[in-house]
Design an enzyme around this catalytic site. Sequence first.
Site, PDB file in Angstrom:
ATOM      1  N   ALA A  11       0.820  -1.221   0.000  1.00  0.00           N
ATOM      2  CA  ALA A  11       0.000   0.000   0.000  1.00  0.00           C
ATOM      3  C   ALA A  11       0.847   1.261   0.000  1.00  0.00           C
ATOM      4  CB  ALA A  11      -0.926   0.001   1.210  1.00  0.00           C
ATOM      5  N   GLN A  12       2.161   1.139  -0.208  1.00  0.00           N
ATOM      6  CA  GLN A  12       3.005   2.326  -0.307  1.00  0.00           C
ATOM      7  C   GLN A  12       2.716   3.059  -1.621  1.00  0.00           C
ATOM      8  OE1 GLN A  12       5.070   3.266   2.171  1.00  0.00           O
ATOM      9  NE2 GLN A  12       4.684   1.435   3.392  1.00  0.00           N
ATOM     10  N   HIS A  44       7.531  -6.476   9.119  1.00  0.00           N
ATOM     11  CA  HIS A  44       6.290  -7.276   9.112  1.00  0.00           C
ATOM     12  C   HIS A  44       6.471  -8.634   8.395  1.00  0.00           C
ATOM     13  CE1 HIS A  44       5.857  -5.048   5.357  1.00  0.00           C
ATOM     14  NE2 HIS A  44       5.245  -4.024   5.921  1.00  0.00           N
ATOM     15  N   GLY A  56      -4.321 -12.086  12.795  1.00  0.00           N
ATOM     16  CA  GLY A  56      -5.015 -13.214  12.192  1.00  0.00           C
ATOM     17  C   GLY A  56      -5.354 -12.996  10.730  1.00  0.00           C
ATOM     18  N   ILE A  57      -4.930 -11.859  10.181  1.00  0.00           N
ATOM     19  CA  ILE A  57      -5.189 -11.527   8.781  1.00  0.00           C
ATOM     20  C   ILE A  57      -3.887 -11.489   7.992  1.00  0.00           C
ATOM     21  CG2 ILE A  57      -5.989  -9.708   7.213  1.00  0.00           C
ATOM     22  CD1 ILE A  57      -8.030  -8.964   9.446  1.00  0.00           C
ATOM     23  N   ASP A  91       1.219  -2.155  13.065  1.00  0.00           N
ATOM     24  CA  ASP A  91       1.138  -1.643  11.692  1.00  0.00           C
ATOM     25  C   ASP A  91      -0.229  -1.011  11.443  1.00  0.00           C
ATOM     26  OD1 ASP A  91       2.057  -1.010   9.171  1.00  0.00           O
ATOM     27  OD2 ASP A  91       1.656  -2.979   8.303  1.00  0.00           O
TER      28      ASP A  91
END
Length: 388
Positions: free
Chosen positions: A147-148, A222, A255-256, A279
């Site tokens: 998403a940057q 991440h 959990g995603i 995040d």
Amino acid sequence: MIRGKIVYFINGYFFIDDSFIFGSVEVKDGFFGDFHEGEAKEELLQDAYTDLKGAYVIPGLVDIHIHGANGADTSDGTVEAIQCMSRYLASVGVTSFLPTAMTLPEEGIHAVTSSVLMAAASREKGAARPVGIRLEGPFLSKEKKGAQNEAYLRNPDREMFRRIWEKSEGKIKIIDVAPELPGAMDFIRSVSADCRVSLGHTAADYDIAAEAFEAGASHLTHLYNAVNPLLHRAPGPIGAAFMNPAASAEIISDGIHSHPAALVAAFKLFQGRISLISDSIRCCGLTDGTYDLSGQEVHLAGRKVTLADGTIAGAALNLYEDMKNAVRFGIPKHEAILAATRVPADYIGETKIGRIEKGAYADFVVCDETLERRAVYISGNHPQSISG
């Protein structure tokens, strides 16, 4: 808390080092003093005290990768945004954080660093501490941009970093870099003396990542996301980080972003050197809907945030929820707490946060055995409102 006078928090199970110990702790002028194991002695009861009545006490959490929350975002570049995040985070038990900028043009980054410095200097009583700045970009891979904002991505630039570093007054704690980009290795060698370098949003293979860690990189952004996977013949950056004992990693436990089994595996791979992060972006703490992420429209549905094309775009849970999730997913409680407190604090070189020990800030969360919050204290003071 009375300034200059010792206040005691007695008869609680305090998370000391890596386990809960029953006892009492001194707090003076916002800092922890001595810890007294066992039931509170009579002499302690002659001073001001709070009887915890067997409650559990953990250090205030430390989020080293957080973009926004409660309607505000670091990349807004305003003091008000950082203050809004600080108030919200304190209410949920996250007492220290690194406001994290998305990929921005240089002038946008300068606005971020200025806003964080001013917010830290005028921090409100009972608000979470901005303990530095993290730059997730602009030196990232277009192939793994997530998403940057691609318009602002660029190759590593030491002169640009030096300008940002100087205007930040040396408060940049972490910068994310894709090591396969032209000039990246020299950049890493140069800037790793000033701040931590994390490999992220990268298409690097194992060899390039291993070289980057040897050059001075020390962290992996991440885990599993925006990075080549760990495969048996192509272990990628994850394998390179695992093989380098000086390297650490971070992971989102919502959990995603990662399956619970992958989370458990990550804690096994990086035992003692993995941090939990949120995040999170501005929709954290808010209801489903459409929000802005550095000029891009994102959609929150349930707990999942996406761009219009379905790309995951940050997270909507705070770090305290992530820590509880980690325990629910199978991580031992003491490991989850450490990953949300001492481990990230140590990584950024902050020895007065993320721990209950003499000389550290008296930032802590009173909870029950299942980590359900009862109260949050910052500098030994009790904030007025606690989010559910």
